[in-house]
Design a protein around this motif. Structure first.
Motif, PDB file in Angstrom:
ATOM      1  N   GLY A  41      11.217  -3.919 -10.539  1.00  0.00           N
ATOM      2  CA  GLY A  41      12.222  -5.077 -10.010  1.00  0.00           C
ATOM      3  C   GLY A  41      13.641  -4.392  -9.934  1.00  0.00           C
ATOM      4  O   GLY A  41      13.872  -3.217  -9.669  1.00  0.00           O
ATOM      5  N   ASP A  42      14.625  -5.124 -10.096  1.00  0.00           N
ATOM      6  CA  ASP A  42      15.792  -4.777  -9.851  1.00  0.00           C
ATOM      7  C   ASP A  42      16.486  -3.905 -10.778  1.00  0.00           C
ATOM      8  O   ASP A  42      17.432  -3.066 -10.433  1.00  0.00           O
ATOM      9  N   ARG A  43      15.941  -3.360 -12.147  1.00  0.00           N
ATOM     10  CA  ARG A  43      16.364  -2.481 -12.790  1.00  0.00           C
ATOM     11  C   ARG A  43      15.910  -1.192 -12.257  1.00  0.00           C
ATOM     12  O   ARG A  43      16.564  -0.407 -12.698  1.00  0.00           O
ATOM     13  N   ARG A  44      14.928  -1.007 -11.618  1.00  0.00           N
ATOM     14  CA  ARG A  44      14.788   0.058 -10.549  1.00  0.00           C
ATOM     15  C   ARG A  44      14.449   1.204 -11.839  1.00  0.00           C
ATOM     16  O   ARG A  44      14.858   2.329 -11.844  1.00  0.00           O
ATOM     17  N   ARG A  45      13.916   1.147 -12.822  1.00  0.00           N
ATOM     18  CA  ARG A  45      13.429   2.163 -13.841  1.00  0.00           C
ATOM     19  C   ARG A  45      12.110   2.804 -13.493  1.00  0.00           C
ATOM     20  O   ARG A  45      11.395   2.222 -13.014  1.00  0.00           O
ATOM     21  N   LEU A  46      12.280   4.017 -14.068  1.00  0.00           N
ATOM     22  CA  LEU A  46      11.196   4.876 -13.800  1.00  0.00           C
ATOM     23  C   LEU A  46      11.159   6.038 -15.037  1.00  0.00           C
ATOM     24  O   LEU A  46      12.214   6.339 -15.619  1.00  0.00           O
ATOM     25  N   THR A  47       9.938   6.689 -15.215  1.00  0.00           N
ATOM     26  CA  THR A  47       9.922   7.879 -16.245  1.00  0.00           C
ATOM     27  C   THR A  47       9.436   9.016 -15.457  1.00  0.00           C
ATOM     28  O   THR A  47       8.357   9.072 -14.589  1.00  0.00           O
ATOM     29  N   ILE A  48      10.101  10.284 -15.508  1.00  0.00           N
ATOM     30  CA  ILE A  48       9.690  11.523 -14.956  1.00  0.00           C
ATOM     31  C   ILE A  48       8.792  12.330 -16.267  1.00  0.00           C
ATOM     32  O   ILE A  48       9.462  12.223 -17.097  1.00  0.00           O
ATOM     33  N   LEU A  79      20.244   8.798 -16.240  1.00  0.00           N
ATOM     34  CA  LEU A  79      19.659   8.901 -17.515  1.00  0.00           C
ATOM     35  C   LEU A  79      19.533   7.484 -17.898  1.00  0.00           C
ATOM     36  O   LEU A  79      20.637   6.710 -17.855  1.00  0.00           O
ATOM     37  N   ALA A  80      18.348   6.897 -18.481  1.00  0.00           N
ATOM     38  CA  ALA A  80      18.339   5.404 -18.961  1.00  0.00           C
ATOM     39  C   ALA A  80      17.513   5.690 -20.211  1.00  0.00           C
ATOM     40  O   ALA A  80      16.785   6.405 -20.517  1.00  0.00           O
ATOM     41  N   HIS A  81      17.575   4.456 -21.206  1.00  0.00           N
ATOM     42  CA  HIS A  81      16.713   4.254 -22.261  1.00  0.00           C
ATOM     43  C   HIS A  81      15.392   3.969 -22.076  1.00  0.00           C
ATOM     44  O   HIS A  81      15.223   3.338 -21.079  1.00  0.00           O
ATOM     45  N   CYS A  82      14.493   4.732 -22.726  1.00  0.00           N
ATOM     46  CA  CYS A  82      12.918   4.468 -22.127  1.00  0.00           C
ATOM     47  C   CYS A  82      12.333   3.251 -22.742  1.00  0.00           C
ATOM     48  O   CYS A  82      12.767   2.712 -23.890  1.00  0.00           O
ATOM     49  N   GLU A  83      11.784   2.330 -22.014  1.00  0.00           N
ATOM     50  CA  GLU A  83      10.909   1.341 -22.312  1.00  0.00           C
ATOM     51  C   GLU A  83       9.601   1.802 -23.295  1.00  0.00           C
ATOM     52  O   GLU A  83       9.167   2.662 -23.058  1.00  0.00           O
ATOM     53  N   PRO A  84       9.796   1.023 -24.304  1.00  0.00           N
ATOM     54  CA  PRO A  84       8.606   1.262 -25.219  1.00  0.00           C
ATOM     55  C   PRO A  84       7.041   1.557 -24.698  1.00  0.00           C
ATOM     56  O   PRO A  84       6.397   2.503 -25.093  1.00  0.00           O
ATOM     57  N   VAL A  85       6.974   0.833 -23.690  1.00  0.00           N
ATOM     58  CA  VAL A  85       5.386   0.972 -22.944  1.00  0.00           C
ATOM     59  C   VAL A  85       5.625   1.897 -22.145  1.00  0.00           C
ATOM     60  O   VAL A  85       4.417   2.438 -21.349  1.00  0.00           O
ATOM     61  N   CYS A  86       6.540   2.811 -21.823  1.00  0.00           N
ATOM     62  CA  CYS A  86       6.706   3.660 -20.702  1.00  0.00           C
ATOM     63  C   CYS A  86       7.587   4.887 -21.111  1.00  0.00           C
ATOM     64  O   CYS A  86       8.261   5.340 -20.451  1.00  0.00           O
ATOM     65  N   ASN A  87       7.032   5.349 -22.359  1.00  0.00           N
ATOM     66  CA  ASN A  87       8.053   6.559 -22.834  1.00  0.00           C
ATOM     67  C   ASN A  87       6.990   7.653 -22.561  1.00  0.00           C
ATOM     68  O   ASN A  87       5.739   7.927 -22.331  1.00  0.00           O
TER      69      ASN A  87
END
Length: 181
Positions: A18-25, A69-77
């Motif tokens: 969504g609008d947060r546009r978070r992702l993990t590499i 850089l952002a804080h990792c979501e618990p379900v996507c670390n």
């Protein structure tokens, strides 16, 4: 991947977070790198990594200036992705999957109906399906039963380049022509 562009990667991020546009590499044990969300991932080949200025493993937010850089979501670390998602990409017990023309509304969400080669039906979020399947194209496989992950690969025994989780529905809907029979 037939039409993967930086804009398509951004569209995947928007569809998945969504609008947060978070992702993990995240890097796999084989050295392959992935852009991931709780719903799925896509391989970052050298060209796509260059588009993103070769980010280190970690959690990010996509801004107008690039990745921050952002804080990792618990379900996507990183540990969860390495332990639970990345091993699915190498599974070889695959069943071929094709989209049907049927979509239906489930509350406020639109779902896409897919059919496995064994005639079972599964559902995926229509927005996520569009964000993944349109730029990737090619053959789609499902690992395990109808709640297993969907993977894109050129052949059943080839390495996967993307993964998407289906909707966990107790009863998968069937196309109207099957339901009316």
């Amino acid at each position: 991947m037939r039409s993967m562009t930086l804009a398509r990667l951004r569209a995947m991020a928007r569809a998945a977070s969504g609008d947060r546009r978070r992702l993990t590499i995240v890097s796999g044990p084989d050295g392959r790198r992935w852009m991931a969300w709780p719903y799925g991932c896509i391989e970052l080949d050298d060209r796509r990594q260059a588009w993103l200025d070769r980010p280190v493993d970690g959690c990010f937010r996509w801004t107008a200036q690039g990745l921050a850089l952002a804080h990792c979501e618990p379900v996507c670390n990183l540990p969860i992705l390495r332990r639970e998602m990345l091993p699915l990409l190498t599974a070889t017990n695959r069943v071929s999957v094709v989209p049907t023309r049927w979509m239906y509304e489930d509350g406020l969400l639109t779902r896409r109906l897919l059919e496995r080669s064994d005639s079972q039906h599964i559902v995926v979020d229509a927005d996520l399906w569009h964000a993944w399947h349109v730029p990737i194209g090619g053959q789609v496989w499902q690992i395990g039963g109808r709640h297993g992950a969907l993977v894109w690969a050129s052949a059943e025994d080839e390495p996967s380049v993307a993964l998407l989780l289906p909707v966990r529905a107790e009863v998968a809907p069937v196309p109207p022509e099957v339901a009316g029979a």
